[in-house]
Structure formats: C-alpha cells, structure tokens
Write a protein that holds these residues in place. Sequence first.
Motif, short mmCIF file in Angstrom:
data_model
loop_
_atom_site.label_atom_id
_atom_site.label_comp_id
_atom_site.label_asym_id
_atom_site.label_seq_id
_atom_site.Cartn_x
_atom_site.Cartn_y
_atom_site.Cartn_z
N LEU A 118 -6.16 4.48 -3.12
CA LEU A 118 -5.97 3.09 -2.72
C LEU A 118 -6.81 2.72 -1.51
CD1 LEU A 118 -2.11 2.88 -3.25
CD2 LEU A 118 -3.91 1.97 -4.74
N ALA A 119 -7.05 3.66 -0.62
CA ALA A 119 -7.90 3.38 0.55
C ALA A 119 -9.33 3.13 0.12
CB ALA A 119 -7.83 4.55 1.53
N ILE A 120 -9.79 3.85 -0.89
CA ILE A 120 -11.17 3.69 -1.36
C ILE A 120 -11.31 2.47 -2.25
CG2 ILE A 120 -13.00 4.71 -2.79
CD1 ILE A 120 -11.93 7.48 -1.86
N PHE A 121 -10.38 2.29 -3.19
CA PHE A 121 -10.53 1.26 -4.22
C PHE A 121 -9.64 0.05 -4.01
CE2 PHE A 121 -12.02 5.22 -6.04
CZ PHE A 121 -13.30 4.85 -6.46
N GLY A 122 -8.76 0.10 -3.02
CA GLY A 122 -7.95 -1.05 -2.64
C GLY A 122 -6.72 -1.27 -3.51
N ALA A 133 -4.44 -0.89 -7.87
CA ALA A 133 -3.05 -0.75 -8.28
C ALA A 133 -2.61 -1.93 -9.13
CB ALA A 133 -2.14 -0.60 -7.06
N ARG A 134 -3.20 -3.08 -8.91
CA ARG A 134 -2.85 -4.27 -9.69
C ARG A 134 -3.54 -4.29 -11.04
NH1 ARG A 134 -3.85 -6.65 -4.27
NH2 ARG A 134 -1.81 -6.78 -3.28
N TYR A 173 0.84 -1.20 0.00
CA TYR A 173 0.00 0.00 0.00
C TYR A 173 0.88 1.25 0.00
CZ TYR A 173 -3.33 3.49 1.66
OH TYR A 173 -4.09 4.63 1.78
N LEU A 174 1.85 1.30 0.92
CA LEU A 174 2.72 2.47 1.04
C LEU A 174 3.56 2.66 -0.23
CD1 LEU A 174 3.79 4.78 2.77
CD2 LEU A 174 5.46 3.18 3.72
N ALA A 175 4.17 1.59 -0.71
CA ALA A 175 4.99 1.69 -1.92
C ALA A 175 4.14 2.12 -3.12
CB ALA A 175 5.67 0.35 -2.21
N SER A 176 2.95 1.57 -3.23
CA SER A 176 2.05 1.93 -4.33
C SER A 176 1.64 3.39 -4.23
CB SER A 176 0.82 1.04 -4.34
OG SER A 176 1.18 -0.30 -4.62
N ALA A 177 1.30 3.85 -3.04
CA ALA A 177 0.89 5.24 -2.86
C ALA A 177 2.03 6.19 -3.23
CB ALA A 177 0.43 5.49 -1.42
N VAL A 178 3.25 5.86 -2.81
CA VAL A 178 4.40 6.71 -3.11
C VAL A 178 4.65 6.76 -4.61
CG1 VAL A 178 6.91 6.94 -2.84
CG2 VAL A 178 5.48 6.49 -0.84
N LEU A 179 4.71 5.61 -5.24
CA LEU A 179 5.01 5.56 -6.68
C LEU A 179 3.90 6.20 -7.51
CD1 LEU A 179 6.59 2.00 -6.88
CD2 LEU A 179 7.77 4.20 -7.07
N ILE A 180 2.66 5.87 -7.20
CA ILE A 180 1.53 6.40 -7.97
C ILE A 180 1.37 7.89 -7.71
CG2 ILE A 180 -0.98 6.31 -8.24
CD1 ILE A 180 -0.69 3.23 -7.66
N ALA A 210 -9.40 6.82 -10.85
CA ALA A 210 -8.30 7.79 -10.87
C ALA A 210 -8.82 9.19 -11.17
CB ALA A 210 -7.26 7.37 -11.91
N LEU A 211 -9.71 9.31 -12.15
CA LEU A 211 -10.29 10.62 -12.46
C LEU A 211 -11.17 11.12 -11.32
CD1 LEU A 211 -11.21 10.41 -16.25
CD2 LEU A 211 -9.48 11.87 -15.15
#
Length: 167
Positions: free
Chosen positions: A89-93, A97-98, A7-14, A105-106
């Motif tokens: 990510l908190a809303i859509f999980g 990201a996968r 979650y953290l890595a995805s949030a940072v990268l995205i 996103a919009l």
Amino acid sequence: MADALDYLASAVLIGAGATIVMDIWGMVRTHLLGMPSLDYALVGRWLGHLASGRVRHGRIAASPPVAGERVVGWAAHYLIGIGFAGVLLAIFGLDWARQPTIGPALLVGIGSVAAPFLVMQPAMGAGIAASRTPKPWAARLQSLLTHAVFGVGLYAAGWLGRVVFDP
C-alpha cells in the motif's frame, strides 16, 4: 486521519488474509507432497534470542527454547504479513486496495522472499538463500513458490476486502 485509518485497516485485512492463504498453501503442500511447513516456534525462538542480543545461530533448532516461542513466532508471522501488505500500500497507494490488480501483489509477494533469503535463513543457520541446507535449490524453490502464493493471497485479500467493504 481517515486515510491513515483506511491504510492501517487495509494493511491488517490484506496482510492477515494473504498470510492465511500462505498458511493454507503450507497445509496443502504438507498433505499432498509430504513437505513440512516452517515451524513458526523457531521464528519465535530466534526473536526471543534476538531480544537478548543473539542474532545468529549455527542451527536454530539446536538453540535453547524460549518461553512462549510458538505464540511469538505465529504472531510475528502474521505481523510480517501485515507489514508486507503495508509495503504494497505504501508503494501503490490506497487506490490499489480500492481496485486490486495482480501485478503489484505478485511483485511484493515474490519480493518478500528477500526477507527469509537475506535475514531469517542466515540468522537461523541455514545460510544466505538456504545455502547451508541439504538441498539448497529445492529450499529456494519452495520459498519462492510460497512467497508467490503470498502475492496471490495479497491480491485475493485485496479483492475480497473490496467486495465486502465497497460493494
């Protein structure tokens, strides 16, 4: 624990990727249309004054500078982008990201315009939704467009992360 790190890595990268897309849009807009980008030093100035208890300014550009305001402003800009990716990510999980899709996103990107409209602009002296600027509707349209581009950036960064980390 692995999900929390994902979650953290995805949030940072995205979030960082989407913020880069938004910054590129700002440069293109400045180059093609002659419209200046937001000076993130002013965000740092506001945060610097916020730390000493001052929330609202008549005009942030007229407020005294604070030490390191440019670095603070740019860091805040990217941390806010990462925060909104965290909201996505908190809303859509992590499944989003996968398998990124444009709609969520919009939704988050365009929804993120509430932050400048309701917090930053009023606190920095521009009024709610830029109501105290010389051309409020033009400012609102530019904010909305920039945050829509951020939403596209969330999708693009999510897609790129998927391609790079999960081929």
